[in-house]
Motif scaffolding. Structure first.
Motif, PDB file in Angstrom:
ATOM      1  N   VAL A 267       4.423  27.051 -29.806  1.00 39.91           N
ATOM      2  CA  VAL A 267       5.810  26.682 -29.516  1.00 39.91           C
ATOM      3  C   VAL A 267       6.345  25.767 -30.620  1.00 39.91           C
ATOM      4  O   VAL A 267       5.671  24.822 -31.044  1.00 39.91           O
ATOM      5  N   ALA A 268       7.554  26.059 -31.083  1.00 36.25           N
ATOM      6  CA  ALA A 268       8.155  25.272 -32.162  1.00 36.25           C
ATOM      7  C   ALA A 268       8.311  23.816 -31.764  1.00 36.25           C
ATOM      8  O   ALA A 268       8.712  23.503 -30.638  1.00 36.25           O
ATOM      9  N   SER A 269       8.014  22.929 -32.699  1.00 38.59           N
ATOM     10  CA  SER A 269       8.185  21.503 -32.424  1.00 38.59           C
ATOM     11  C   SER A 269       9.647  21.162 -32.142  1.00 38.59           C
ATOM     12  O   SER A 269       9.947  20.192 -31.440  1.00 38.59           O
ATOM     13  N   THR A 270      10.568  21.983 -32.681  1.00 40.36           N
ATOM     14  CA  THR A 270      11.989  21.749 -32.419  1.00 40.36           C
ATOM     15  C   THR A 270      12.349  21.962 -30.948  1.00 40.36           C
ATOM     16  O   THR A 270      13.422  21.550 -30.519  1.00 40.36           O
ATOM     17  N   THR A 271      11.454  22.575 -30.169  1.00 41.37           N
ATOM     18  CA  THR A 271      11.714  22.716 -28.731  1.00 41.37           C
ATOM     19  C   THR A 271      11.883  21.347 -28.094  1.00 41.37           C
ATOM     20  O   THR A 271      12.826  21.111 -27.327  1.00 41.37           O
ATOM     21  N   ALA A 272      10.965  20.434 -28.410  1.00 38.38           N
ATOM     22  CA  ALA A 272      11.064  19.084 -27.859  1.00 38.38           C
ATOM     23  C   ALA A 272      12.249  18.334 -28.452  1.00 38.38           C
ATOM     24  O   ALA A 272      12.931  17.577 -27.745  1.00 38.38           O
ATOM     25  N   ILE A 273      12.510  18.544 -29.749  1.00 40.64           N
ATOM     26  CA  ILE A 273      13.619  17.857 -30.406  1.00 40.64           C
ATOM     27  C   ILE A 273      14.953  18.305 -29.810  1.00 40.64           C
ATOM     28  O   ILE A 273      15.814  17.484 -29.459  1.00 40.64           O
ATOM     29  N   PHE A 274      15.141  19.618 -29.681  1.00 38.10           N
ATOM     30  CA  PHE A 274      16.383  20.144 -29.126  1.00 38.10           C
ATOM     31  C   PHE A 274      16.549  19.737 -27.660  1.00 38.10           C
ATOM     32  O   PHE A 274      17.665  19.451 -27.213  1.00 38.10           O
TER      33      PHE A 274
END
Length: 308
Positions: A267-274
């Motif tokens: 899972v992309a780390s940007t999932t948590a960022i977004f």
């Protein structure tokens, strides 16, 4: 053919680096070096500065007729992959009871893997430097989608607003593609500065994820059924389905291999960022990043061994 033990260890090593960086962010929050406000500001820096720089730099590669021909096949294939991923995500949300904030995160996690930092070194390890152009192209498609459809998923506003396309990530994607097609190169001082800025993306993103993980009890990192289902879909079902669907249609083993490996990314780390920025369930998102990243230490080398 099988992947050598050295190759498997090299792939696992790249993933372990990310886990260490997550631990740094986790400890920084626990030691009060970071707090929620600082984490939010770092997230904005990531989305508005370091990711756009990374996008443009990744497209600064020479063009050739062979690459352009392969790019057409790759773009068609990656379009098929995202349609497949969207279908899998939709079915998953129907099978599980989820709140709206969880539903957006779940769909985002299924569609978007960590194709940036992990995509480049892992595909180079498996397929050599010739694969990097396709990874850069895959990142372009990723960024066009993540900064449009991804934001729609997280906000829950399914009436698409064209203004979502006006953001640094999309602008950087257009600039990078234009420079690539025209064969223009960024002058050395500016390029070097952008490269250094872009290189901040991976450690910064992992530290933010670790900081977000530190905001809830350690036992919650274990996750629940939704976490493990999403991880299984992301790491096993998607790459397997992508291979079965595209193998009969693609003659070039390099193009097929790159797509399958990108489909197998955690899972992309940007999932948590977004999720943190756009109102998604950041705890669920952080668990997905954490669990899928740990699990990928085993899954990616095995998939790579099958492809090589």
């Amino acid at each position: 053919m099988t992947l050598s033990a050295a190759g498997i260890l090299m792939v696992a090593d790249r993933i372990t680096i990310l886990l260490i960086l997550i631990a740094v962010g986790y400890l920084a929050f626990r030691l009060s070096i970071l707090d929620r406000q600082a984490t939010h500001k770092l997230s904005l820096l990531l989305l508005h500065v370091t990711i756009p720089a990374l996008i443009i730099v990744s497209m600064q590669i020479p063009a050739s007729p062979e690459l352009l021909s392969g790019a057409v096949v790759f773009c068609l294939a990656i379009g098929v992959f995202y349609l497949l991923a969207a279908t899998v995500a939709y079915i998953g949300t129907l099978l599980l009871r989820m709140e709206d904030r969880e539903r957006g995160v779940f769909s985002f996690a299924i569609l978007f893997g960590n194709v940036g930092f992990m995509g480049f070194p892992i595909t180079e390890t498996l397929f050599g430097t010739a694969s990097l152009f396709y990874v850069a192209l895959g990142n372009l498609v990723f960024n066009l989608l993540v900064f449009s459809a991804g934001i729609v998923m997280m906000t829950g506003r399914y009436e698409f607003n064209p203004r979502l396309l006006i953001n640094p990530g999309i602008a950087a994607s257009y600039i990078g593609l234009t420079l690539f097609l025209l064969g223009l190169r960024i002058p050395s001082p500016l390029f070097d500065a952008m490269e250094l800025t872009g290189n901040l993306t991976t450690p910064l993103a992992m530290i933010i994820v670790g900081s977000l993980l530190a905001t809830f009890p350690a036992k919650e990192m274990i996750g629940d059924l939704k976490t493990y289902l999403a991880t299984g879909l992301r790491l096993i079902v998607l790459p397997a389905a992508t291979y079965l669907l595209l193998a009969p249609l693609i003659d070039d083993p390099l193009v097929l291999g790159v797509i399958v490996i990108l489909a197998a990314m955690p899972v992309a780390s940007t999932t948590a960022i977004f999720a943190e920025i756009y109102g998604g369930d950041e705890r669920f998102a952080s668990r997905l990043v954490f669990i899928s990243m740990i699990s990928s230490i085993i899954s990616i080398p095995l998939i790579g061994a099958f492809l090589i």
